[in-house]
Scaffold this active site. Structure first.
Site, short mmCIF file in Angstrom:
data_model
loop_
_atom_site.label_atom_id
_atom_site.label_comp_id
_atom_site.label_asym_id
_atom_site.label_seq_id
_atom_site.Cartn_x
_atom_site.Cartn_y
_atom_site.Cartn_z
N SER A 138 0.71 -1.36 -0.13
CA SER A 138 -0.19 -0.01 -0.12
C SER A 138 0.72 1.52 0.06
O SER A 138 0.18 2.21 -0.18
CB SER A 138 -1.12 0.05 1.23
OG SER A 138 -1.97 -0.87 1.03
N TYR A 147 -10.86 2.04 5.36
CA TYR A 147 -9.77 1.93 4.51
C TYR A 147 -10.52 0.90 3.44
O TYR A 147 -10.86 -0.05 3.50
CB TYR A 147 -8.69 1.15 5.15
CG TYR A 147 -7.36 1.32 4.49
CD1 TYR A 147 -6.41 2.10 4.73
CD2 TYR A 147 -7.15 0.19 3.54
CE1 TYR A 147 -5.05 2.04 3.99
CE2 TYR A 147 -5.81 0.16 2.71
CZ TYR A 147 -4.83 1.07 3.05
OH TYR A 147 -3.73 0.90 2.40
N SER A 148 -10.13 1.58 2.12
CA SER A 148 -10.68 0.67 1.02
C SER A 148 -9.75 0.68 -0.32
O SER A 148 -9.43 1.90 -0.64
CB SER A 148 -12.07 1.24 0.50
OG SER A 148 -12.56 0.31 -0.47
N ASN A 149 -9.20 -0.34 -0.70
CA ASN A 149 -8.57 -0.38 -1.91
C ASN A 149 -9.09 -0.01 -3.06
O ASN A 149 -8.72 0.30 -4.08
CB ASN A 149 -7.88 -1.79 -2.16
CG ASN A 149 -6.98 -2.24 -1.06
OD1 ASN A 149 -6.12 -1.34 -0.72
ND2 ASN A 149 -7.01 -3.60 -0.52
N GLY A 182 3.15 -0.94 4.01
CA GLY A 182 2.52 -1.69 2.84
C GLY A 182 2.50 -2.97 3.45
O GLY A 182 3.42 -3.50 4.09
#
Length: 391
Positions: A106, A199-201, A346
Protein backbone atom coordinates in the site's frame (compact mmCIF):
# COMPACT_ATOMS: atom_id res chain seq x y z
CA UNK A 1 -5.57 -17.76 -2.94
CA UNK A 2 -8.14 -17.92 -0.18
CA UNK A 3 -10.11 -14.91 0.89
CA UNK A 4 -8.01 -14.28 4.01
CA UNK A 5 -4.99 -13.65 1.81
CA UNK A 6 -6.77 -10.80 0.06
CA UNK A 7 -7.92 -9.46 3.42
CA UNK A 8 -4.33 -9.23 4.57
CA UNK A 9 -3.79 -6.51 1.98
CA UNK A 10 -6.87 -4.44 2.69
CA UNK A 11 -5.38 -2.16 5.32
CA UNK A 12 -1.68 -2.04 4.51
CA UNK A 13 -0.54 -4.40 7.24
CA UNK A 14 -1.45 -2.21 10.18
CA UNK A 15 -5.00 -3.00 11.28
CA UNK A 16 -5.46 -2.71 15.04
CA UNK A 17 -8.98 -4.11 15.37
CA UNK A 18 -8.21 -7.82 15.12
CA UNK A 19 -9.78 -8.42 11.70
CA UNK A 20 -6.61 -9.48 9.98
CA UNK A 21 -4.94 -12.87 10.09
CA UNK A 22 -1.91 -14.53 8.56
CA UNK A 23 -2.54 -15.03 4.87
CA UNK A 24 -2.93 -18.64 3.76
CA UNK A 25 -2.58 -19.56 0.12
CA UNK A 26 -4.49 -22.19 -1.80
CA UNK A 27 -2.67 -25.50 -2.03
CA UNK A 28 -2.90 -25.27 -5.80
CA UNK A 29 -0.13 -22.66 -5.75
CA UNK A 30 3.07 -24.41 -6.72
CA UNK A 31 5.32 -23.29 -3.92
CA UNK A 32 7.69 -25.17 -1.67
CA UNK A 33 7.41 -25.73 2.07
CA UNK A 34 10.43 -24.84 4.18
CA UNK A 35 11.00 -26.25 7.66
CA UNK A 36 11.65 -23.68 10.37
CA UNK A 37 14.81 -25.45 11.40
CA UNK A 38 16.74 -23.74 8.61
CA UNK A 39 16.32 -20.32 10.20
CA UNK A 40 19.16 -20.89 12.64
CA UNK A 41 22.04 -19.08 10.83
CA UNK A 42 23.25 -15.89 12.51
CA UNK A 43 21.92 -12.60 11.24
CA UNK A 44 23.79 -10.88 8.45
CA UNK A 45 24.29 -7.13 8.49
CA UNK A 46 25.45 -4.25 6.33
CA UNK A 47 26.86 -1.15 7.93
CA UNK A 48 29.19 -0.24 10.79
CA UNK A 49 29.35 -1.27 14.43
CA UNK A 50 26.18 -2.36 16.25
CA UNK A 51 23.70 0.40 17.01
CA UNK A 52 20.08 0.68 18.09
CA UNK A 53 18.66 0.01 14.64
CA UNK A 54 20.84 -3.03 14.09
CA UNK A 55 20.00 -4.45 17.49
CA UNK A 56 16.25 -3.87 17.20
CA UNK A 57 16.09 -5.33 13.69
CA UNK A 58 17.96 -8.44 14.79
CA UNK A 59 15.74 -8.77 17.87
CA UNK A 60 12.65 -8.42 15.67
CA UNK A 61 13.71 -11.28 13.41
CA UNK A 62 14.53 -13.52 16.37
CA UNK A 63 11.51 -12.77 18.53
CA UNK A 64 8.94 -13.09 15.75
CA UNK A 65 10.63 -16.00 13.98
CA UNK A 66 10.79 -14.02 10.72
CA UNK A 67 12.91 -15.16 7.78
CA UNK A 68 14.48 -11.74 7.23
CA UNK A 69 14.40 -8.05 7.99
CA UNK A 70 15.86 -5.14 6.02
CA UNK A 71 16.17 -1.47 6.95
CA UNK A 72 17.50 1.70 5.37
CA UNK A 73 18.12 4.84 7.42
CA UNK A 74 18.76 8.26 5.89
CA UNK A 75 19.99 11.12 8.06
CA UNK A 76 19.33 14.83 7.59
CA UNK A 77 22.46 15.26 5.46
CA UNK A 78 21.37 12.50 3.08
CA UNK A 79 23.80 9.83 4.28
CA UNK A 80 22.27 6.34 4.24
CA UNK A 81 22.98 3.19 6.24
CA UNK A 82 21.43 -0.14 5.39
CA UNK A 83 20.91 -3.15 7.64
CA UNK A 84 19.88 -6.76 7.19
CA UNK A 85 19.04 -9.60 9.55
CA UNK A 86 18.10 -13.25 9.03
CA UNK A 87 18.34 -15.14 5.75
CA UNK A 88 17.23 -14.18 2.26
CA UNK A 89 16.36 -17.74 1.30
CA UNK A 90 15.11 -19.98 4.10
CA UNK A 91 15.77 -23.14 2.08
CA UNK A 92 19.45 -22.44 1.34
CA UNK A 93 20.43 -19.98 4.07
CA UNK A 94 21.58 -17.46 1.45
CA UNK A 95 22.19 -13.99 2.88
CA UNK A 96 19.70 -11.15 2.63
CA UNK A 97 20.58 -8.88 -0.32
CA UNK A 98 21.58 -5.49 1.00
CA UNK A 99 18.71 -3.06 0.29
CA UNK A 100 16.95 -5.79 -1.70
CA UNK A 101 13.74 -5.24 -3.61
CA UNK A 102 10.42 -6.11 -1.96
CA UNK A 103 6.74 -5.77 -2.80
CA UNK A 104 5.79 -2.51 -1.05
CA UNK A 105 2.01 -3.03 -1.05
CA UNK A 106 0.00 0.00 0.00
CA UNK A 107 2.94 2.40 -0.21
CA UNK A 108 1.75 2.38 -3.82
CA UNK A 109 -1.20 4.51 -2.70
CA UNK A 110 1.12 7.41 -1.92
CA UNK A 111 2.52 7.22 -5.47
CA UNK A 112 -0.98 7.11 -6.97
CA UNK A 113 -2.06 10.08 -4.85
CA UNK A 114 0.98 12.09 -5.98
CA UNK A 115 0.12 11.53 -9.65
CA UNK A 116 -3.49 12.59 -9.05
CA UNK A 117 -2.38 15.70 -7.15
CA UNK A 118 0.10 16.62 -9.87
CA UNK A 119 -2.82 16.55 -12.29
CA UNK A 120 -4.78 18.70 -9.86
CA UNK A 121 -1.92 21.20 -9.90
CA UNK A 122 -2.02 21.18 -13.70
CA UNK A 123 -5.76 21.92 -13.67
CA UNK A 124 -6.65 18.57 -15.24
CA UNK A 125 -8.35 17.08 -12.17
CA UNK A 126 -10.49 18.84 -9.56
CA UNK A 127 -10.31 17.32 -6.07
CA UNK A 128 -13.93 18.23 -5.42
CA UNK A 129 -15.23 16.99 -8.76
CA UNK A 130 -17.22 13.78 -8.78
CA UNK A 131 -16.17 10.37 -10.07
CA UNK A 132 -18.84 10.70 -12.76
CA UNK A 133 -17.11 13.77 -14.15
CA UNK A 134 -14.31 11.46 -15.29
CA UNK A 135 -15.83 7.98 -15.36
CA UNK A 136 -19.51 8.62 -16.15
CA UNK A 137 -21.90 5.86 -15.12
CA UNK A 138 -19.18 3.48 -13.91
CA UNK A 139 -19.79 3.64 -10.16
CA UNK A 140 -23.32 2.53 -9.35
CA UNK A 141 -24.52 0.08 -6.71
CA UNK A 142 -26.59 -0.29 -3.60
CA UNK A 143 -26.44 3.15 -1.95
CA UNK A 144 -23.47 3.84 -4.24
CA UNK A 145 -23.52 6.66 -6.80
CA UNK A 146 -20.47 8.10 -8.52
CA UNK A 147 -22.32 11.39 -8.92
CA UNK A 148 -21.90 11.97 -5.17
CA UNK A 149 -18.36 10.70 -4.52
CA UNK A 150 -15.52 13.18 -5.02
CA UNK A 151 -11.89 12.59 -5.91
CA UNK A 152 -11.00 13.84 -2.44
CA UNK A 153 -13.24 11.15 -0.93
CA UNK A 154 -11.30 8.53 -2.86
CA UNK A 155 -7.84 9.72 -1.83
CA UNK A 156 -8.79 10.29 1.81
CA UNK A 157 -10.64 6.96 2.19
CA UNK A 158 -13.95 8.65 3.04
CA UNK A 159 -15.99 7.43 0.05
CA UNK A 160 -17.80 4.59 1.81
CA UNK A 161 -17.06 2.28 -1.13
CA UNK A 162 -16.76 -1.43 -0.27
CA UNK A 163 -13.28 -2.90 -0.31
CA UNK A 164 -13.00 -5.34 -3.24
CA UNK A 165 -10.15 -7.21 -1.56
CA UNK A 166 -12.54 -8.35 1.17
CA UNK A 167 -14.42 -10.31 -1.49
CA UNK A 168 -11.82 -11.87 -3.77
CA UNK A 169 -12.00 -15.62 -4.19
CA UNK A 170 -9.25 -18.22 -4.40
CA UNK A 171 -8.12 -17.58 -7.96
CA UNK A 172 -4.54 -16.52 -8.51
CA UNK A 173 -4.64 -14.79 -11.87
CA UNK A 174 -4.56 -11.48 -13.65
CA UNK A 175 -7.29 -9.04 -12.59
CA UNK A 176 -8.12 -6.03 -14.76
CA UNK A 177 -8.71 -2.83 -12.76
CA UNK A 178 -12.33 -2.53 -13.93
CA UNK A 179 -12.90 -6.09 -12.74
CA UNK A 180 -11.76 -5.12 -9.25
CA UNK A 181 -14.21 -2.21 -9.22
CA UNK A 182 -17.02 -4.49 -10.39
CA UNK A 183 -16.32 -6.85 -7.48
CA UNK A 184 -16.70 -3.98 -5.00
CA UNK A 185 -19.93 -2.77 -6.59
CA UNK A 186 -21.68 -6.05 -5.86
CA UNK A 187 -21.87 -4.94 -2.23
CA UNK A 188 -23.69 -2.21 -0.36
CA UNK A 189 -21.89 1.03 0.54
CA UNK A 190 -20.30 1.05 3.97
CA UNK A 191 -21.53 4.61 4.64
CA UNK A 192 -22.51 7.80 2.83
CA UNK A 193 -19.63 9.72 1.18
CA UNK A 194 -17.76 11.96 3.59
CA UNK A 195 -19.52 10.70 6.71
CA UNK A 196 -16.82 8.35 8.02
CA UNK A 197 -13.32 7.05 7.34
CA UNK A 198 -12.67 3.45 6.31
CA UNK A 199 -9.77 1.90 4.41
CA UNK A 200 -10.74 0.57 0.97
CA UNK A 201 -8.45 -0.42 -1.88
CA UNK A 202 -11.34 0.29 -4.26
CA UNK A 203 -10.77 4.02 -3.76
CA UNK A 204 -7.28 3.85 -5.23
CA UNK A 205 -8.17 1.60 -8.14
CA UNK A 206 -10.74 4.25 -9.15
CA UNK A 207 -8.13 6.98 -8.69
CA UNK A 208 -5.82 5.06 -11.03
CA UNK A 209 -8.57 4.70 -13.63
CA UNK A 210 -9.17 8.45 -13.47
CA UNK A 211 -5.46 9.09 -14.09
CA UNK A 212 -5.60 6.89 -17.18
CA UNK A 213 -8.77 8.55 -18.45
CA UNK A 214 -7.37 12.07 -18.02
CA UNK A 215 -3.89 11.42 -19.41
CA UNK A 216 -4.61 8.81 -22.06
CA UNK A 217 -1.64 6.80 -20.76
CA UNK A 218 -1.29 3.88 -18.37
CA UNK A 219 -0.90 4.49 -14.67
CA UNK A 220 2.46 2.70 -14.82
CA UNK A 221 3.70 5.13 -17.49
CA UNK A 222 2.53 8.14 -15.50
CA UNK A 223 4.18 6.94 -12.29
CA UNK A 224 7.39 6.22 -14.16
CA UNK A 225 7.72 9.63 -15.82
CA UNK A 226 6.20 11.78 -13.08
CA UNK A 227 7.85 10.19 -10.02
CA UNK A 228 10.26 7.32 -10.60
CA UNK A 229 12.46 8.93 -13.25
CA UNK A 230 11.96 12.45 -11.93
CA UNK A 231 13.61 11.78 -8.57
CA UNK A 232 15.86 8.89 -9.61
CA UNK A 233 14.21 5.86 -8.02
CA UNK A 234 16.48 3.35 -9.72
CA UNK A 235 15.02 0.25 -8.07
CA UNK A 236 11.30 1.03 -8.19
CA UNK A 237 8.90 -0.18 -10.87
CA UNK A 238 5.30 -1.09 -11.60
CA UNK A 239 5.25 -4.74 -12.74
CA UNK A 240 3.87 -5.31 -16.23
CA UNK A 241 0.72 -7.42 -16.69
CA UNK A 242 1.54 -11.07 -16.10
CA UNK A 243 4.90 -10.36 -14.44
CA UNK A 244 4.96 -12.34 -11.20
CA UNK A 245 8.71 -11.99 -10.63
CA UNK A 246 10.91 -9.50 -8.78
CA UNK A 247 13.62 -8.23 -11.14
CA UNK A 248 16.59 -7.36 -8.96
CA UNK A 249 18.25 -9.05 -5.96
CA UNK A 250 15.60 -9.65 -3.31
CA UNK A 251 14.90 -11.74 -0.25
CA UNK A 252 12.24 -14.35 -0.78
CA UNK A 253 8.80 -13.66 0.69
CA UNK A 254 6.98 -16.22 2.84
CA UNK A 255 3.80 -17.02 4.72
CA UNK A 256 2.80 -19.66 7.21
CA UNK A 257 -0.66 -20.95 7.99
CA UNK A 258 -0.24 -20.78 11.76
CA UNK A 259 2.47 -20.06 14.35
CA UNK A 260 5.11 -22.76 14.16
CA UNK A 261 3.88 -24.06 10.79
CA UNK A 262 6.32 -24.50 7.91
CA UNK A 263 7.13 -21.48 5.76
CA UNK A 264 5.77 -21.39 2.24
CA UNK A 265 7.57 -19.45 -0.49
CA UNK A 266 5.20 -16.91 -2.03
CA UNK A 267 7.75 -14.64 -3.70
CA UNK A 268 6.33 -15.00 -7.20
CA UNK A 269 2.67 -14.02 -7.48
CA UNK A 270 0.59 -12.03 -9.96
CA UNK A 271 0.27 -8.61 -8.24
CA UNK A 272 -2.51 -7.24 -10.46
CA UNK A 273 -5.13 -7.49 -7.73
CA UNK A 274 -3.27 -4.66 -5.97
CA UNK A 275 -2.87 -2.36 -9.01
CA UNK A 276 -3.04 1.35 -8.06
CA UNK A 277 -3.55 0.35 -4.43
CA UNK A 278 -0.56 -1.94 -4.02
CA UNK A 279 1.36 -3.26 -7.05
CA UNK A 280 4.73 -1.48 -6.85
CA UNK A 281 8.10 -3.09 -6.17
CA UNK A 282 10.84 -1.01 -4.56
CA UNK A 283 13.61 -0.91 -1.95
CA UNK A 284 13.78 0.70 1.46
CA UNK A 285 16.29 3.26 0.20
CA UNK A 286 14.09 4.22 -2.75
CA UNK A 287 11.13 4.63 -0.40
CA UNK A 288 13.25 6.92 1.77
CA UNK A 289 14.13 8.97 -1.29
CA UNK A 290 10.48 9.14 -2.34
CA UNK A 291 9.06 10.29 1.00
CA UNK A 292 11.93 12.74 1.57
CA UNK A 293 11.46 14.29 -1.88
CA UNK A 294 7.71 14.46 -1.36
CA UNK A 295 7.95 16.33 1.96
CA UNK A 296 10.63 18.62 0.53
CA UNK A 297 8.24 19.80 -2.20
CA UNK A 298 10.06 18.18 -5.11
CA UNK A 299 7.00 16.30 -6.37
CA UNK A 300 4.06 18.61 -5.68
CA UNK A 301 3.36 22.35 -5.65
CA UNK A 302 2.85 23.78 -2.14
CA UNK A 303 -0.95 23.94 -2.45
CA UNK A 304 -1.26 20.27 -3.41
CA UNK A 305 1.25 19.13 -0.80
CA UNK A 306 -0.78 20.99 1.83
CA UNK A 307 -3.90 19.17 0.66
CA UNK A 308 -2.09 15.85 0.86
CA UNK A 309 -1.11 16.61 4.46
CA UNK A 310 -4.64 17.57 5.53
CA UNK A 311 -5.61 14.60 7.66
CA UNK A 312 -8.46 12.82 9.44
CA UNK A 313 -8.17 10.28 12.30
CA UNK A 314 -7.16 6.77 11.23
CA UNK A 315 -6.17 5.09 14.48
CA UNK A 316 -8.23 1.93 13.96
CA UNK A 317 -6.01 0.97 11.05
CA UNK A 318 -2.69 2.71 11.69
CA UNK A 319 -2.44 2.89 15.46
CA UNK A 320 -2.55 5.52 18.23
CA UNK A 321 -2.34 9.09 17.01
CA UNK A 322 -2.30 8.14 13.32
CA UNK A 323 -4.08 10.33 10.79
CA UNK A 324 -4.76 9.86 7.07
CA UNK A 325 -4.33 12.57 4.45
CA UNK A 326 -4.53 12.05 0.71
CA UNK A 327 -2.56 8.81 0.39
CA UNK A 328 -0.24 9.88 3.19
CA UNK A 329 -0.26 8.86 6.86
CA UNK A 330 1.10 10.86 9.79
CA UNK A 331 2.18 9.10 12.97
CA UNK A 332 3.58 10.57 16.18
CA UNK A 333 7.08 9.63 17.27
CA UNK A 334 7.88 8.82 20.91
CA UNK A 335 10.74 11.36 20.89
CA UNK A 336 10.77 13.99 23.60
CA UNK A 337 9.98 16.79 21.14
CA UNK A 338 6.76 15.13 19.91
CA UNK A 339 7.63 15.06 16.20
CA UNK A 340 5.61 13.33 13.48
CA UNK A 341 6.71 11.23 10.57
CA UNK A 342 4.90 10.85 7.26
CA UNK A 343 4.64 7.70 5.18
CA UNK A 344 2.15 4.95 4.51
CA UNK A 345 3.36 1.40 5.02
CA UNK A 346 2.33 -1.62 3.03
CA UNK A 347 1.42 -5.27 3.23
CA UNK A 348 1.46 -7.78 0.40
CA UNK A 349 1.61 -11.58 0.64
CA UNK A 350 5.22 -12.34 1.56
CA UNK A 351 6.28 -8.83 2.60
CA UNK A 352 5.47 -6.04 4.99
CA UNK A 353 6.95 -2.53 5.16
CA UNK A 354 6.86 0.36 7.62
CA UNK A 355 8.42 3.77 7.66
CA UNK A 356 8.45 7.29 6.34
CA UNK A 357 10.19 10.63 6.68
CA UNK A 358 10.23 13.64 8.97
CA UNK A 359 10.02 17.25 7.90
CA UNK A 360 13.68 17.80 8.81
CA UNK A 361 14.85 15.29 6.17
CA UNK A 362 15.36 12.08 8.12
CA UNK A 363 13.82 8.89 6.76
CA UNK A 364 13.66 5.18 7.52
CA UNK A 365 11.91 2.22 5.97
CA UNK A 366 11.87 -1.32 7.32
CA UNK A 367 10.74 -4.46 5.50
CA UNK A 368 10.20 -8.00 6.73
CA UNK A 369 9.70 -11.03 4.53
CA UNK A 370 6.47 -12.30 5.98
CA UNK A 371 3.19 -10.58 6.77
CA UNK A 372 2.77 -9.97 10.47
CA UNK A 373 0.03 -11.63 12.47
CA UNK A 374 -0.22 -9.89 15.80
CA UNK A 375 -0.30 -6.54 17.52
CA UNK A 376 2.94 -7.17 19.36
CA UNK A 377 4.80 -8.02 16.14
CA UNK A 378 3.52 -4.89 14.41
CA UNK A 379 4.56 -2.79 17.37
CA UNK A 380 8.06 -4.28 17.24
CA UNK A 381 8.41 -3.30 13.58
CA UNK A 382 7.17 0.19 14.43
CA UNK A 383 9.75 0.34 17.22
CA UNK A 384 12.58 -0.14 14.68
CA UNK A 385 11.22 2.86 12.76
CA UNK A 386 10.92 4.90 15.96
CA UNK A 387 14.44 3.98 17.08
CA UNK A 388 15.91 5.20 13.80
CA UNK A 389 13.93 8.44 13.59
CA UNK A 390 14.36 9.46 17.23
CA UNK A 391 18.11 8.92 17.56
Amino acid sequence: MRQQAWQRFRSSGQTRDGRRKVAPVAAAMAVGVIAMGVLVPPSAYAGGRPDGVRQSLSALVRSDDLPAGLASVRDRSGHTRTYTAGVGDAATGAPVPEDGQVRIGSNTKAFTAVVVLQLVGEGRIDLDAKIDDYLPGLVRGEEIDGRHITIRHLLQQTSGLPNYSDHLGEEIRYFAPRELVDIALRYKADFAPGKKWAYSNTNYVLAGLIVEKVTGRSLAQEMDRRIIKRIGLRHTYFPAPGDATIREPHPKGYYRDAPGAPLRDITEIDPSWGWAAGQLISTNSDLNRFYTALLAGRLLPPAQLAQMRTTVPAEATFGPGARYGLGLVSKPLPCADGRLYWGHGGSFPGYETRGGATDDGRAVNVAVTMQLSGEAARERVDSVVNTALCR
